[in-house]
Design a protein around this motif. Structure first.
Motif, short mmCIF file in Angstrom:
data_model
loop_
_atom_site.label_atom_id
_atom_site.label_comp_id
_atom_site.label_asym_id
_atom_site.label_seq_id
_atom_site.Cartn_x
_atom_site.Cartn_y
_atom_site.Cartn_z
N MET A 93 20.21 33.09 36.24
CA MET A 93 21.55 33.29 36.75
C MET A 93 21.57 34.62 37.48
O MET A 93 21.08 35.61 36.99
CB MET A 93 22.54 33.30 35.60
N THR A 94 22.14 34.62 38.64
CA THR A 94 22.26 35.87 39.37
C THR A 94 23.44 36.66 38.83
O THR A 94 24.34 36.11 38.20
CB THR A 94 22.49 35.61 40.87
N ILE A 95 23.41 37.94 39.07
CA ILE A 95 24.51 38.79 38.62
C ILE A 95 25.81 38.34 39.27
O ILE A 95 26.86 38.32 38.64
CB ILE A 95 24.21 40.27 38.96
N ARG A 96 25.74 37.97 40.55
CA ARG A 96 26.95 37.53 41.26
C ARG A 96 27.56 36.31 40.57
O ARG A 96 28.76 36.23 40.37
CB ARG A 96 26.61 37.22 42.71
N LEU A 97 26.71 35.35 40.17
CA LEU A 97 27.20 34.15 39.47
C LEU A 97 27.79 34.54 38.12
O LEU A 97 28.84 34.05 37.72
CB LEU A 97 26.07 33.14 39.30
N LYS A 127 33.16 50.46 25.53
CA LYS A 127 31.78 50.53 26.01
C LYS A 127 31.20 49.12 26.01
O LYS A 127 31.24 48.42 25.00
CB LYS A 127 30.95 51.44 25.09
N VAL A 128 30.68 48.71 27.17
CA VAL A 128 30.06 47.39 27.31
C VAL A 128 28.59 47.59 27.67
O VAL A 128 28.26 48.39 28.54
CB VAL A 128 30.76 46.54 28.40
N SER A 129 27.74 46.84 26.98
CA SER A 129 26.30 46.84 27.28
C SER A 129 25.87 45.41 27.55
O SER A 129 26.28 44.49 26.84
CB SER A 129 25.49 47.39 26.10
N VAL A 130 25.04 45.23 28.57
CA VAL A 130 24.55 43.90 28.93
C VAL A 130 23.03 43.94 28.99
O VAL A 130 22.45 44.87 29.55
CB VAL A 130 25.12 43.45 30.30
N VAL A 131 22.41 42.92 28.43
CA VAL A 131 20.96 42.75 28.52
C VAL A 131 20.72 41.46 29.29
O VAL A 131 21.33 40.43 29.01
CB VAL A 131 20.31 42.67 27.13
N ARG A 132 19.83 41.54 30.26
CA ARG A 132 19.49 40.37 31.09
C ARG A 132 18.02 40.05 30.89
O ARG A 132 17.17 40.95 30.89
CB ARG A 132 19.75 40.70 32.55
N GLN A 133 17.73 38.77 30.70
CA GLN A 133 16.34 38.32 30.57
C GLN A 133 16.08 37.16 31.51
O GLN A 133 16.96 36.35 31.79
CB GLN A 133 16.04 37.87 29.14
N VAL A 134 14.83 37.11 31.96
CA VAL A 134 14.36 36.02 32.83
C VAL A 134 13.12 35.42 32.18
O VAL A 134 12.28 36.14 31.65
CB VAL A 134 14.03 36.56 34.25
N ARG A 151 21.98 44.39 37.97
CA ARG A 151 22.48 44.94 39.23
C ARG A 151 23.44 46.07 38.88
O ARG A 151 24.21 45.98 37.93
CB ARG A 151 23.20 43.86 40.02
N ALA A 152 23.38 47.12 39.64
CA ALA A 152 24.22 48.31 39.38
C ALA A 152 25.69 47.91 39.31
O ALA A 152 26.18 47.14 40.13
CB ALA A 152 24.01 49.35 40.46
N GLY A 153 26.38 48.43 38.32
CA GLY A 153 27.81 48.21 38.20
C GLY A 153 28.21 46.99 37.39
O GLY A 153 29.40 46.75 37.20
N GLU A 180 27.95 46.27 34.10
CA GLU A 180 28.68 46.62 32.88
C GLU A 180 30.05 47.20 33.20
O GLU A 180 31.03 46.88 32.52
CB GLU A 180 27.85 47.63 32.07
N LEU A 181 30.14 47.98 34.25
CA LEU A 181 31.41 48.57 34.66
C LEU A 181 32.41 47.49 35.08
O LEU A 181 33.60 47.56 34.75
CB LEU A 181 31.20 49.57 35.79
N LYS A 182 31.93 46.45 35.77
CA LYS A 182 32.83 45.37 36.19
C LYS A 182 33.37 44.60 34.99
O LYS A 182 34.54 44.21 34.97
CB LYS A 182 32.11 44.44 37.16
N ILE A 183 32.54 44.40 33.98
CA ILE A 183 33.01 43.72 32.77
C ILE A 183 34.02 44.60 32.04
O ILE A 183 35.06 44.12 31.59
CB ILE A 183 31.82 43.34 31.87
N GLU A 184 33.73 45.90 31.95
CA GLU A 184 34.68 46.83 31.33
C GLU A 184 36.01 46.81 32.07
O GLU A 184 37.07 46.79 31.45
CB GLU A 184 34.11 48.25 31.32
N ASP A 185 35.96 46.79 33.40
CA ASP A 185 37.20 46.75 34.19
C ASP A 185 37.99 45.48 33.92
O ASP A 185 39.22 45.51 33.82
CB ASP A 185 36.89 46.87 35.69
N ALA A 186 37.30 44.34 33.81
CA ALA A 186 38.00 43.08 33.52
C ALA A 186 38.69 43.14 32.17
O ALA A 186 39.84 42.71 32.02
CB ALA A 186 37.01 41.91 33.57
N ILE A 187 38.01 43.71 31.17
CA ILE A 187 38.60 43.84 29.84
C ILE A 187 39.78 44.80 29.86
O ILE A 187 40.85 44.52 29.32
CB ILE A 187 37.54 44.29 28.82
N LEU A 188 39.61 45.94 30.52
CA LEU A 188 40.70 46.93 30.61
C LEU A 188 41.92 46.36 31.33
O LEU A 188 43.06 46.58 30.90
CB LEU A 188 40.22 48.20 31.30
N ASN A 189 41.70 45.64 32.42
CA ASN A 189 42.82 45.04 33.15
C ASN A 189 43.57 44.04 32.28
O ASN A 189 44.80 44.02 32.26
CB ASN A 189 42.34 44.38 34.43
#
Length: 145
Positions: free
Chosen positions: A1-5, A100-107, A120-122, A124-133
């Motif tokens: 899965m890509t980060i965008r997806l 604080k959100v942490s994400v681990v990605r495996q392939v 991809r940079a950002g 974890e920050l995007k997930i944090e923003d979604a939660i905060l919103n």
């Protein structure tokens, strides 16, 4: 899965939670009354984290500690990539520094072994923003009632 997806899926989950005032907890919109818990975890952040990540299977959900850890999630369209998310609510205030959100990605490699890969940079920050919103929306909804 890509980060965008992955982020698209997060966005869809966020949108669904926004459209459904009752979320996964049930009840009517006027039932939305969340206060900081006795353990000091912000109730709005807690509920927002659960709603935002509800499309992923959960391994550990501890509202007293403010910890939410998902199991590995692979989107059906990208079975050779998976992600695991951990969200921690670190205090009783509705502020960015209490989440604080942490994400681990495996392939999966050619030998069918899961290998950690960088995010991809950002992400974890995007997930944090979604939660905060979502937490802010819950807070605003509770004031209006």
């Amino acid at each position: 899965m890509t980060i965008r997806l992955f982020l698209t899926i997060i966005g869809l989950a966020f949108s669904a939670a926004t459209l459904s005032a009752c979320g996964i907890f049930g009840g009517e919109k006027e039932d939305v009354r969340i206060e900081p818990t006795s353990s000091g975890v912000n109730g709005y952040l807690w509920r927002a984290a659960v709603e935002t990540l509800s499309f992923m299977p959960m391994v550990d959900v501890d509202p007293r500690a403010g910890a939410l850890i998902t199991d590995w999630y692979a989107h059906p369209d990208v079975p050779n990539e998976r992600m695991k998310v951990s969200a921690f609510i670190l205090g009783g205030q509705l502020r960015a520094d209490t989440l604080k959100v942490s994400v681990v990605r495996q392939v999966r490699n050619a030998s069918s072994i899961w290998v950690n890969e960088p995010l991809r940079a950002g992400t974890e920050l995007k997930i944090e923003d979604a939660i905060l919103n979502r937490a802010r929306e819950l807070r605003i909804d509770s004031i209006g009632n």
